[in-house]
Every structure is written in structure tokens, then in C-alpha cells.
Design an enzyme around this catalytic site. Structure first.
Site, PDB file in Angstrom:
ATOM      1  N   ASP A 268       0.880  -1.150   0.000  1.00 26.12           N
ATOM      2  CA  ASP A 268       0.000   0.000   0.000  1.00 26.12           C
ATOM      3  C   ASP A 268       0.933   1.218   0.000  1.00 26.12           C
ATOM      4  OD1 ASP A 268      -2.212   1.779   0.689  1.00 26.12           O
ATOM      5  OD2 ASP A 268      -1.413   1.726   2.719  1.00 26.12           O
TER       6      ASP A 268
ATOM      7  N   ASP B 154       0.153   5.206   0.844  1.00 23.26           N
ATOM      8  CA  ASP B 154       0.069   6.178   1.931  1.00 23.26           C
ATOM      9  C   ASP B 154       0.002   5.476   3.281  1.00 23.26           C
ATOM     10  OD1 ASP B 154      -0.117   9.225   1.939  1.00 23.26           O
ATOM     11  OD2 ASP B 154      -1.578   8.654   3.467  1.00 23.26           O
TER      12      ASP B 154
HETATM   13  N1  PLP Z   1      -7.479   8.516  -1.698  1.00 21.71           N
HETATM   14  C1  PLP Z   1      -7.008   9.750  -1.413  1.00 21.71           C
HETATM   15  C2  PLP Z   1      -7.667  10.925  -2.037  1.00 21.71           C
HETATM   16  C3  PLP Z   1      -5.925   9.919  -0.565  1.00 21.71           C
HETATM   17  O1  PLP Z   1      -5.473  11.150  -0.292  1.00 21.71           O
HETATM   18  C4  PLP Z   1      -5.326   8.772   0.021  1.00 21.71           C
HETATM   19  C5  PLP Z   1      -4.201   8.891   0.920  1.00 21.71           C
HETATM   20  O2  PLP Z   1      -3.632   9.940   1.141  1.00 21.71           O
HETATM   21  C6  PLP Z   1      -5.837   7.512  -0.298  1.00 21.71           C
HETATM   22  C7  PLP Z   1      -6.909   7.433  -1.154  1.00 21.71           C
HETATM   23  C8  PLP Z   1      -5.282   6.262   0.278  1.00 21.71           C
HETATM   24  O3  PLP Z   1      -4.173   5.836  -0.431  1.00 21.71           O
HETATM   25  P1  PLP Z   1      -3.470   4.449  -0.080  1.00 21.71           P
HETATM   26  O4  PLP Z   1      -4.367   3.360  -0.548  1.00 21.71           O
HETATM   27  O5  PLP Z   1      -2.171   4.535  -0.832  1.00 21.71           O
HETATM   28  O6  PLP Z   1      -3.262   4.445   1.392  1.00 21.71           O
HETATM   29 CA    CA Z   2      -2.733   3.377   3.220  1.00 23.03          CA
END
Ligand code: PLP
Ligand code: CA
Length: 304
Positions: free
Chosen positions: A27, A29
Site C-alpha cells: 500500500d 500512503d
Molecule cells: N485517496 C485519497 C484521495 C488519498 O489522499 C489517500 C491517501 O492519502 C488515499 C486514497 C489512500 O491511499 P493508499 O491506498 O495509498 O493508502
Molecule cells: Ca494506506
């Protein structure tokens, strides 16, 4: 049920686990970066895995950028060896779903950022143009005649008019209802939160009386995209590393992958343990197999 899962692992245990895996799914973020800052040690971990011949892919529910922009972001943060083919975002997978699974013929009404629209265009999927109708209201705004799908992603310019138009399109039972992801909110570095696209999807589900088909984690579809683009993907040899129980850990469970929760993002140990003590099978699908404090713990596994 027993006390399976939530096992805190360190150096040698991580090394043993990695020895049985040839595909590592990260993943983004909360795992390898937080916003615009790389997690300490993440660059070294990702580079080491790639150098050791592991297949490394990234699965992100963030639908706001086309994959190309992710390549730039990876580069900017020091992950210089990451290529387009390793990136599976909810926007890219939504485009694949519309093109290859439902083979949509007609236009798609998109609630989302330009990045989502760009990804669809690259797959040859026509989107309803956002027209400039400054004074239009729900009573007199134009509706396109051939909308065959409504796709909801993260949209920081969401309006009541977009919600109203989307609910009108969804009156047609032949018009598909898709969501890039159903993430409820995201942490911001300031301590504030950002409402996620799940909050927009929920609004449209209520207005339309319908349920969206979810493309991103925890749906299995992203894993199907990976399996169709790499040969020999065996779930038993994949490891899913994420920071959110309701998306990443459930995604891993749904796809039959071993999971690692890293504590640098949304979910913490207490929440994981609560699910692990639950008698509900559905709760237990959220329990990570393993837990690390940070992805940097993987560095210790490479020593010697
Ligand atoms: N969608 C948006 C708009 C985001 O800002 C984030 C994280 O900052 C995510 C989804 C989640 O991303 P990930 O699946 O990489 O954690
Ligand atoms: Ca995440």
C-alpha cells in the site's frame, strides 16, 4: 477461532517470512510515504527487495493521479527504480474494469479529479465533458443521453449539481455504478482529516438507492489486475503490507495473501487486537497475520 494473527515480527522472523514470498504488495500512503514525505527507511527497503529479485507492486486506493504522476512522485521521494508497470491505482484499475470487464459502450459520468479522467481517456473510455454551465441548476442542467456508467472517486470539487446529475443517470438500471474505493477519510499531516471518496459514494448510494461496485481495496479486482499483468502470481507467495485494517488487511484476506500491518499509518495495534478477539468471522478477516512498527524494520532482515 483462536488467537491467530497480530504477531509482532522483527529481523529474523521478517527474513524467514520474506524467504517464502516472491511478490510483495505495498500500500502507499501510511506505508511507504505519508503525503509528500517518504517513511524513513522505505526507499532502502523497496530498493533492496527489487535488487533481491522480488516482484514489488504498489496498490493504492488514491484515485487522484494517473500512474505517470505516481512514477514522478516515486522518483521525487527517492524510489528511483519504480516503473509504471508496478503501479496499480484505483483509477488505473477502474479504467481496466470499464474497458476489459464490462466493456462499456457509451460515456462514463465521472465524479473525481482530472487524474481519474486522464486514466480513463488513456484506456480509450469516453467521459462526459464537464460543461461550463455557471447558472445551471438541477432543474435545467444538461444530461448526456448515452451514459452507461457513473464512476465516483475522490473529488475535491464535489458539488450538489454533480450529485444530482449522477443520481439521475443511475435511475437507468442499465447504467453501472462504480466507486474507485470506499475509503472514509484520510489523515493529513496537520492532524486534520480529508473526507475520502467513500463519503461521496455513500451520498450517491443514498440518493440513488443503489450500491456501488467497488474497484479498489478491499475488493479482489486489483489483485486480478496484478495476476493478469504478471505471470505466475501465486497468492501463497504474495505478501500484502498496509496500514489500514478495513482496506489493506481485508484485501489481503479476500485474496488469500499473508498480511503485514505497519503502524506508521491509520490503524493501530489495539484496533487489530479488538478484531482478533471478535467472534465474528467478518471481523477476523481484518486481522493482520503480522505486525511491524514500521517498514524500516524490514531493513534488519537484510543484514548479514
Ligand atoms: N485517496 C485519497 C484521495 C488519498 O489522499 C489517500 C491517501 O492519502 C488515499 C486514497 C489512500 O491511499 P493508499 O491506498 O495509498 O493508502
Ligand atoms: Ca494506506
Amino acid at each position: 477461532f483462536g488467537l491467530k494473527g497480530c504477531q509482532k515480527i522483527r529481523g529474523p522472523q521478517i527474513r524467514n517470512l520474506l524467504a517464502t514470498k516472491d511478490f510483495i504488495l505495498f500500500d502507499c500512503d501510511g506505508v511507504i510515504w505519508n503525503g509528500e514525505t517518504a517513511i524513513t527507511g522505505a526507499v532502502a527497503v523497496v530498493n533492496s527487495l527489487i535488487r533481491r529479485g522480488k516482484n514489488v507492486v504498489f496498490v493504492t486506493n488514491n484515485s487522484t493521479r494517473p500512474r505517470e504522476n505516481y512514477v514522478h512522485k516515486f522518483c521525487r521521494l527517492g524510489f528511483t527504480d519504480v516503473m509504471l508497470e508496478q503501479i496499480f491505482s484505483s483509477s488505473y484499475c477502474s479504467a481496466l474494469y470499464l474497458r476489459d470487464v464490462v466493456k462499456v459502450c457509451g460515456q462514463v459520468f465521472v465524479i473525481g479529479c482530472d487524474g481519474l479522467r486522464r486514466e480513463l481517456q488513456e484506456a480509450g473510455i469516453p467521459c462526459v465533458e464537464e460543461t461550463d454551465e455557471p447558472n445551471a441548476t438541477i432543474f435545467d442542467c444538461a444530461l448526456a443521453p448515452d451514459v452507461k456508467a457513473v464512476l465516483v472517486g475522490h473529488d475535491d470539487k464535489m458539488t450538489f449539481l454533480k450529485l444530482a446529475k449522477a443520481s439521475c443517470y443511475l435511475r437507468d438500471p442499465d447504467c453501472l455504478f462504480l466507486a474507485t474505493d470506499t475509503d472514509p477519510w484520510h489523515p493529513l499531516s496537520s492532524g486534520r482529516i480529508l473526507p475520502g471518496s467513500g463519503s461521496l459514494t455513500a451520498a450517491l448510494e443514498v440518493a440513488s438507492g443503489r450500491k456501488a461496485t467497488v474497484i479498489g481495496k478491499p475488493s479482489r479486482f486489483m489483485f486480478e489486475c496484478i495476476s493478469s499483468q504478471f505471470s505466475g502470481v501465486d497468492p501463497a507467495q504474495c505478501l500484502m503490507i498496509g496500514d489500514r485494517l478495513q482496506t489493506d488487511m481485508l484485501f489481503g484476506s479476500n485474496c488469500g495473501l499473508d498480511t503485514v500491518l505497519t503502524l506508521t499509518g491509520v490503524s493501530q495495534m489495539e484496533e487489530a487486537q479488538e478484531y482478533s478477539n471478535s467472534e465474528l468471522t467478518s471481523d477476523r478477516s481484518l486481522v493482520p497475520d503480522y505486525v511491524v512498527d514500521t517498514i524500516a524494520d524490514f531493513l534488519l532482515a537484510f543484514d548479514e
